[in-house]
Design a protein around this motif. Structure first.
Motif, PDB file in Angstrom:
ATOM      1  N   GLU A   1      46.352  36.959  45.297  1.00  0.00           N
ATOM      2  CA  GLU A   1      45.923  36.573  44.676  1.00  0.00           C
ATOM      3  C   GLU A   1      46.250  37.192  43.059  1.00  0.00           C
ATOM      4  O   GLU A   1      46.521  38.447  43.407  1.00  0.00           O
ATOM      5  CB  GLU A   1      44.904  35.576  44.549  1.00  0.00           C
ATOM      6  CG  GLU A   1      43.802  36.712  45.084  1.00  0.00           C
ATOM      7  CD  GLU A   1      42.542  35.815  45.754  1.00  0.00           C
ATOM      8  OE1 GLU A   1      42.290  34.616  45.206  1.00  0.00           O
ATOM      9  OE2 GLU A   1      41.840  36.535  46.055  1.00  0.00           O
ATOM     10  N   ASP A   2      45.800  35.850  42.382  1.00  0.00           N
ATOM     11  CA  ASP A   2      45.678  37.282  41.254  1.00  0.00           C
ATOM     12  C   ASP A   2      45.022  38.035  40.317  1.00  0.00           C
ATOM     13  O   ASP A   2      44.250  37.903  41.558  1.00  0.00           O
ATOM     14  CB  ASP A   2      45.788  36.113  39.514  1.00  0.00           C
ATOM     15  CG  ASP A   2      47.637  35.374  38.925  1.00  0.00           C
ATOM     16  OD1 ASP A   2      48.718  36.687  38.966  1.00  0.00           O
ATOM     17  OD2 ASP A   2      47.620  34.581  38.556  1.00  0.00           O
ATOM     18  N   ILE A   3      45.785  39.132  40.352  1.00  0.00           N
ATOM     19  CA  ILE A   3      44.752  40.236  39.854  1.00  0.00           C
ATOM     20  C   ILE A   3      43.604  40.367  39.019  1.00  0.00           C
ATOM     21  O   ILE A   3      42.525  40.124  39.376  1.00  0.00           O
ATOM     22  CB  ILE A   3      45.473  41.908  39.648  1.00  0.00           C
ATOM     23  CG1 ILE A   3      44.689  42.992  39.201  1.00  0.00           C
ATOM     24  CG2 ILE A   3      46.544  40.965  38.468  1.00  0.00           C
ATOM     25  CD1 ILE A   3      43.098  42.748  40.151  1.00  0.00           C
ATOM     26  N   GLU A   4      44.359  39.231  38.622  1.00  0.00           N
ATOM     27  CA  GLU A   4      42.655  38.112  36.915  1.00  0.00           C
ATOM     28  C   GLU A   4      41.336  37.727  37.993  1.00  0.00           C
ATOM     29  O   GLU A   4      40.379  37.793  37.661  1.00  0.00           O
ATOM     30  CB  GLU A   4      43.768  37.027  36.326  1.00  0.00           C
ATOM     31  CG  GLU A   4      43.336  36.959  35.090  1.00  0.00           C
ATOM     32  CD  GLU A   4      44.089  35.927  34.822  1.00  0.00           C
ATOM     33  OE1 GLU A   4      45.060  35.713  34.694  1.00  0.00           O
ATOM     34  OE2 GLU A   4      43.286  35.298  33.447  1.00  0.00           O
ATOM     35  N   THR A   5      41.842  37.815  39.092  1.00  0.00           N
ATOM     36  CA  THR A   5      40.587  36.349  39.996  1.00  0.00           C
ATOM     37  C   THR A   5      40.490  36.927  40.352  1.00  0.00           C
ATOM     38  O   THR A   5      38.690  37.481  40.713  1.00  0.00           O
ATOM     39  CB  THR A   5      41.555  35.649  40.933  1.00  0.00           C
ATOM     40  OG1 THR A   5      42.533  35.103  40.591  1.00  0.00           O
ATOM     41  CG2 THR A   5      40.583  34.576  41.267  1.00  0.00           C
ATOM     42  N   VAL A   6      40.416  38.775  40.996  1.00  0.00           N
ATOM     43  CA  VAL A   6      40.533  39.371  41.676  1.00  0.00           C
ATOM     44  C   VAL A   6      39.292  40.395  41.203  1.00  0.00           C
ATOM     45  O   VAL A   6      37.672  41.014  41.474  1.00  0.00           O
ATOM     46  CB  VAL A   6      41.203  40.601  42.346  1.00  0.00           C
ATOM     47  CG1 VAL A   6      40.696  41.469  43.199  1.00  0.00           C
ATOM     48  CG2 VAL A   6      42.160  40.128  43.033  1.00  0.00           C
ATOM     49  N   ILE A   7      39.247  40.907  39.607  1.00  0.00           N
ATOM     50  CA  ILE A   7      38.589  41.309  38.622  1.00  0.00           C
ATOM     51  C   ILE A   7      37.807  40.355  38.417  1.00  0.00           C
ATOM     52  O   ILE A   7      36.144  40.562  37.965  1.00  0.00           O
ATOM     53  CB  ILE A   7      39.396  41.783  37.647  1.00  0.00           C
ATOM     54  CG1 ILE A   7      40.866  42.421  37.997  1.00  0.00           C
ATOM     55  CG2 ILE A   7      38.039  42.131  36.069  1.00  0.00           C
ATOM     56  CD1 ILE A   7      40.912  43.249  36.528  1.00  0.00           C
ATOM     57  N   VAL A   8      37.713  38.768  38.259  1.00  0.00           N
ATOM     58  CA  VAL A   8      36.838  38.028  37.749  1.00  0.00           C
ATOM     59  C   VAL A   8      35.424  38.205  38.723  1.00  0.00           C
ATOM     60  O   VAL A   8      34.664  38.156  38.605  1.00  0.00           O
ATOM     61  CB  VAL A   8      37.085  36.329  37.310  1.00  0.00           C
ATOM     62  CG1 VAL A   8      35.621  36.042  37.846  1.00  0.00           C
ATOM     63  CG2 VAL A   8      37.840  36.331  36.121  1.00  0.00           C
ATOM     64  N   ASP A   9      35.993  37.838  39.997  1.00  0.00           N
ATOM     65  CA  ASP A   9      35.505  38.012  41.308  1.00  0.00           C
ATOM     66  C   ASP A   9      34.123  39.144  41.383  1.00  0.00           C
ATOM     67  O   ASP A   9      33.577  38.814  41.897  1.00  0.00           O
ATOM     68  CB  ASP A   9      36.145  37.694  42.555  1.00  0.00           C
ATOM     69  CG  ASP A   9      36.858  36.755  43.079  1.00  0.00           C
ATOM     70  OD1 ASP A   9      36.046  35.604  42.020  1.00  0.00           O
ATOM     71  OD2 ASP A   9      37.364  36.959  44.376  1.00  0.00           O
ATOM     72  N   ASN A  10      35.051  40.456  40.743  1.00  0.00           N
ATOM     73  CA  ASN A  10      34.240  41.383  41.377  1.00  0.00           C
ATOM     74  C   ASN A  10      33.024  41.631  39.959  1.00  0.00           C
ATOM     75  O   ASN A  10      32.103  42.006  40.995  1.00  0.00           O
ATOM     76  CB  ASN A  10      35.361  42.602  40.865  1.00  0.00           C
ATOM     77  CG  ASN A  10      35.524  43.315  42.742  1.00  0.00           C
ATOM     78  OD1 ASN A  10      34.566  44.037  43.147  1.00  0.00           O
ATOM     79  ND2 ASN A  10      36.738  43.474  42.649  1.00  0.00           N
TER      80      ASN A  10
END
Ligand code: GDP
Ligand code: MG
Length: 681
Positions: free
Chosen positions: A256-265
């Motif tokens: 999935e988008d790294i954007e989502t991963v960053i927000v998740d973190n």
């Protein structure tokens, strides 16, 4: 005016409706004036105030939930904080909705401004049964936290006082930052380097933002930052090339988008803070991750579940590993036979290939399936987000040890390989915590020890391979913990500092990501087999073969002579000279312990024959002692090198080698002697 004379500026930031304007009014009284932000029709309020003997201007910033570039308000806030560099920012946080509000706080922290949190709506929070540990929250965030009730003008004096103190003393707070997981952090570091290497960006952009911030924003696809860089460095800048590459890589890994991963973190970071500092007496909304966590990181169930998962991992490793292992065993068997029948002269070449290369490297390589399975399990545990939680599960134990729960993550990483695990201790902010974590890390059983366990458990504990291996891992953990306690009480006295343990959301791992992780590690093992282990095996072959006439691998060979010099040291543990040779060479890489037995005992014979030969030199008791010794004694060469690098001194590397050698000896001695008392042998 010199900068020193400039009036201090304090900006107020926070979510819409958190009470910013109310706090602003409380701080400034009537002394304010309303205008517009330049170029946009967003209202700008300014006023004057003072506290702790310092006069300052107050600016009420527009309300935002985040600091992306999606809305006008967000851009205004970001530009003001990065461009105008206010002397302090008061982040008004709605205590009754703390989780959502702290999301912005993490981003303000990332911008690196002197921050003060006004924990507003304390009354609403209280009426909803939310209790917040202010002191702990302040420690976790690394900034002062002042509780306020804006509506009733409560906490205003304390807030003024804290602002004055921050402005006057220029207090340096701990630098707290959100980490985005190993994969993303690697890409962030690469991007940072490219950004710092570009002169135009370094001079014009890095005055305002840190390279890390720019790198994270680029991964988040922040259009404003991309435009700025395009203007400064041109559209052909290598930054964009690297960025493309990083995004593609992360997309394959996460699916999935790294954007989502960053927000998740970021939410994971907030979830970690809330979990520690906020107590809810009434049940509120709980996400899927919260519900899973209420079981997996439960105070009582958490540890048994963790132990069960570990046991299951070893069980699967040996249970499933048996099948492909026999195929590989047959393959080497066949190769050994082929060499014996077709390469009869010169005799030394036949022996080199059959005993040295096929015997030595083959003895390690037949455990490739087991190693792949264990890597697959570790990847799965990491990719689901479970590994990050072991910190929570172990937190109480770690506190009792005088360490922070977060220290457990590098320790768990040690199950894979101690080298990156020692480096992962960098995430610990306290120097003492970091040193202790590095020094005890080699006691965690890395996969290089696995072939040793596999060889010996197959020969001596065939029915309980998984359980016996599990017990060795447990022994490593218990001793790591005990040594940590000892070091804390002696060389590194003091308290551990609290900081945030991220709770990233659980996610389904992607098959692709998991296999990439497994392969990355597995291929390292294969490369090691083709280099270090191969060279080690050849050296051991030379030592076993010469002088010719002494008898291959006999006590009169060079290997035998070296072994017998050191034999008195291992004799009290019930080992013979072969163990001494194996352990000496195992210092280079622990798999070589197995290669040594492969080369000394010879293959081209069946597993049953190898097992029979091992039975001549070991009993189940001494075999267990030998496995324990292999687990504990001197970390391998690569680990020693990385300990030196990370601690910055040979002294600590030597210390790690010395203490673990002593520990290994004592433990193996205890196992042997106590075992004999109970009739083992
Ligand atoms: P802003 O959007 O952040 O500027 O928020 P405002 O200052 O306009 O406040 C939003 C609403 O919350 C207003 O109705 C305030 O009266 C109310 N409010 C502000 N602080 C508190 C507080 O501490 N407790 C309670 N109960 N209400 C507050
Ligand atoms: Mg307002």
């Amino acid at each position: 005016m010199t900068p020193a004379d400039r009036r201090k500026v304090v900006a107020i930031a926070g979510n819409p409706n958190a009470g910013k304007t109310t706090i602003f009014n409380n701080l400034t009284g009537g002394r304010q004036h309303v205008g517009n932000w330049p170029g946009v029709t967003v209202e700008k309020k300014e006023g004057r105030s003072s506290g702790g003997g310092v006069a300052f201007d107050v600016v009420d910033l527009p309300g935002t939930y985040s600091l992306t570039a999606y809305s006008l308000e967000e851009v205004v806030v970001r530009d003001f904080i990065a461009g105008e560099k206010p002397d302090a920012v008061v982040n008004v946080v709605d205590a009754s909705n703390i989780e959502r509000n702290l999301y912005l706080t993490t981003q303000l922290l990332e911008l690196g401004v002197p921050l003060i949190v006004a924990l507003n709506m304390a009354d609403v929070a209280e009426s909803r049964g939310v209790a917040i540990d202010i002191a702990l929250l302040s420690e976790l965030l690394g900034v002062p936290v002042v509780p306020t009730v804006g509506l009733r003008n409560r906490g205003t004096d304390a807030l003024k006082e804290t602002i004055g103190k921050t402005l006057r003393d220029k207090i340096r707070f701990r630098s707290v930052r959100v980490t985005y997981g190993r994969e993303a952090e690697e890409e962030i570091a690469k991007l940072e380097r490219v950004i710092e290497d570009d002169a135009a960006m370094r001079d014009r952009l890095l005055g305002k933002y840190s390279a890390r911030w720019v790198a994270v924003k680029l991964l988040e696809e922040d259009e404003r930052v991309e435009e700025d860089i395009e203007v400064l460095a041109g559209p052909d800048s290598p930054v964009f090339e690297k960025l493309e590459e990083s995004r593609r890589h992360l997309l394959t890994i996460f699916g999935e988008d790294i954007e989502t991963v960053i927000v998740d973190n970021r939410y994971g970071y907030v979830a970690g803070i809330v979990r520690e500092a906020v107590v809810r007496s009434k049940e509120g909304y709980r996400s899927r991750s919260d519900r899973i966590d209420s079981v997996l990181t439960n105070r009582i169930l958490g540890f048994p579940i963790f132990a069960l998962l570990m046991w299951l991992m070893f069980f699967l490793t040996f249970y499933l590993g048996r099948f492909p292992m026999t195929w590989i065993d047959h393959l080497f068997h066949w190769m050994g036979n082929w060499v014996s029948t077709n390469l009869t002269s010169p005799a030394w070449l036949q022996s080199l290939l059959a005993d040295g290369v096929i015997g030595g490297v083959g003895a390690v390589l037949i455990f490739l399936p087991q190693i792949m399975i264990i890597f697959l399990c570790i990847s799965l545990l990491e990719d689901t987000g479970y590994m990050a939680r072991t910190a929570f599960i172990m937190d109480r134990v770690m506190h009792w040890l005088g360490l922070h729960g977060k220290s457990f993550i590098p320790l768990v990483m040690g199950f894979g390989c101690n080298v990156p695990a020692v480096m992962a201790a960098r995430t610990l902010e306290s120097e003492k915590d970091r040193m202790i974590t590095i020094l005890v890390n080699p006691l965690m059983s890395c996969t290089a020890r696995l072939p040793v366990y596999a060889l010996f458990t197959a020969a001596f504990f065939a029915a309980h391979q998984g359980t016996v291996t599990f017990s060795l891992y447990l022994l490593g953990i218990v001793l790591a913990v005990a040594m940590a306690k000892l070091f804390r009480a002696t060389i590194f006295r003091g308290q551990s500092e609290p900081f945030v343990m991220e709770l990233p959301p659980y996610r389904w791992p992607t098959a692709k990501g998991t296999f990439i992780h497994m392969w990355e590690r597995g291929s390292l093992f294969l490369r090691k087999a083709g280099t270090v282990i191969l060279v080690g095996s050849v050296i051991i072959w030379v030592l076993s073969y010469f002088p010719t006439g002494a008898g291959y691998g006999s006590a009169a060979s060079l290997a035998g002579r070296i072994g017998r010099v050191f034999e008195p040291l291992v004799k009290p543990l019930g080992f013979d000279w072969r163990a001494a040779v194996a352990l000496i060479f195992g210092f280079v890489a622990k798999e070589i312990v197995v290669s040594t037995y492969g080369a000394l005992l010879g293959v081209g014979e069946s597993k049953a024959a190898t097992s029979a030969k091992l039975h001549r030199i070991f009993t189940p008791l001494t075999a267990y002692g030998f496995m324990a010794f292999t687990l504990l004694y001197t970390p391998c060469l690569a680990t020693v090198a990385v300990i030196r690098r990370e601690t910055g001194s040979w002294k600590w590397a030597a210390f790690a080698v010395g203490y673990s050698l002593a520990l290994a000896w004592l433990v193996a001695f205890a196992i042997y002697r106590i075992g004999l008392l109970f009739g083992g042998g």
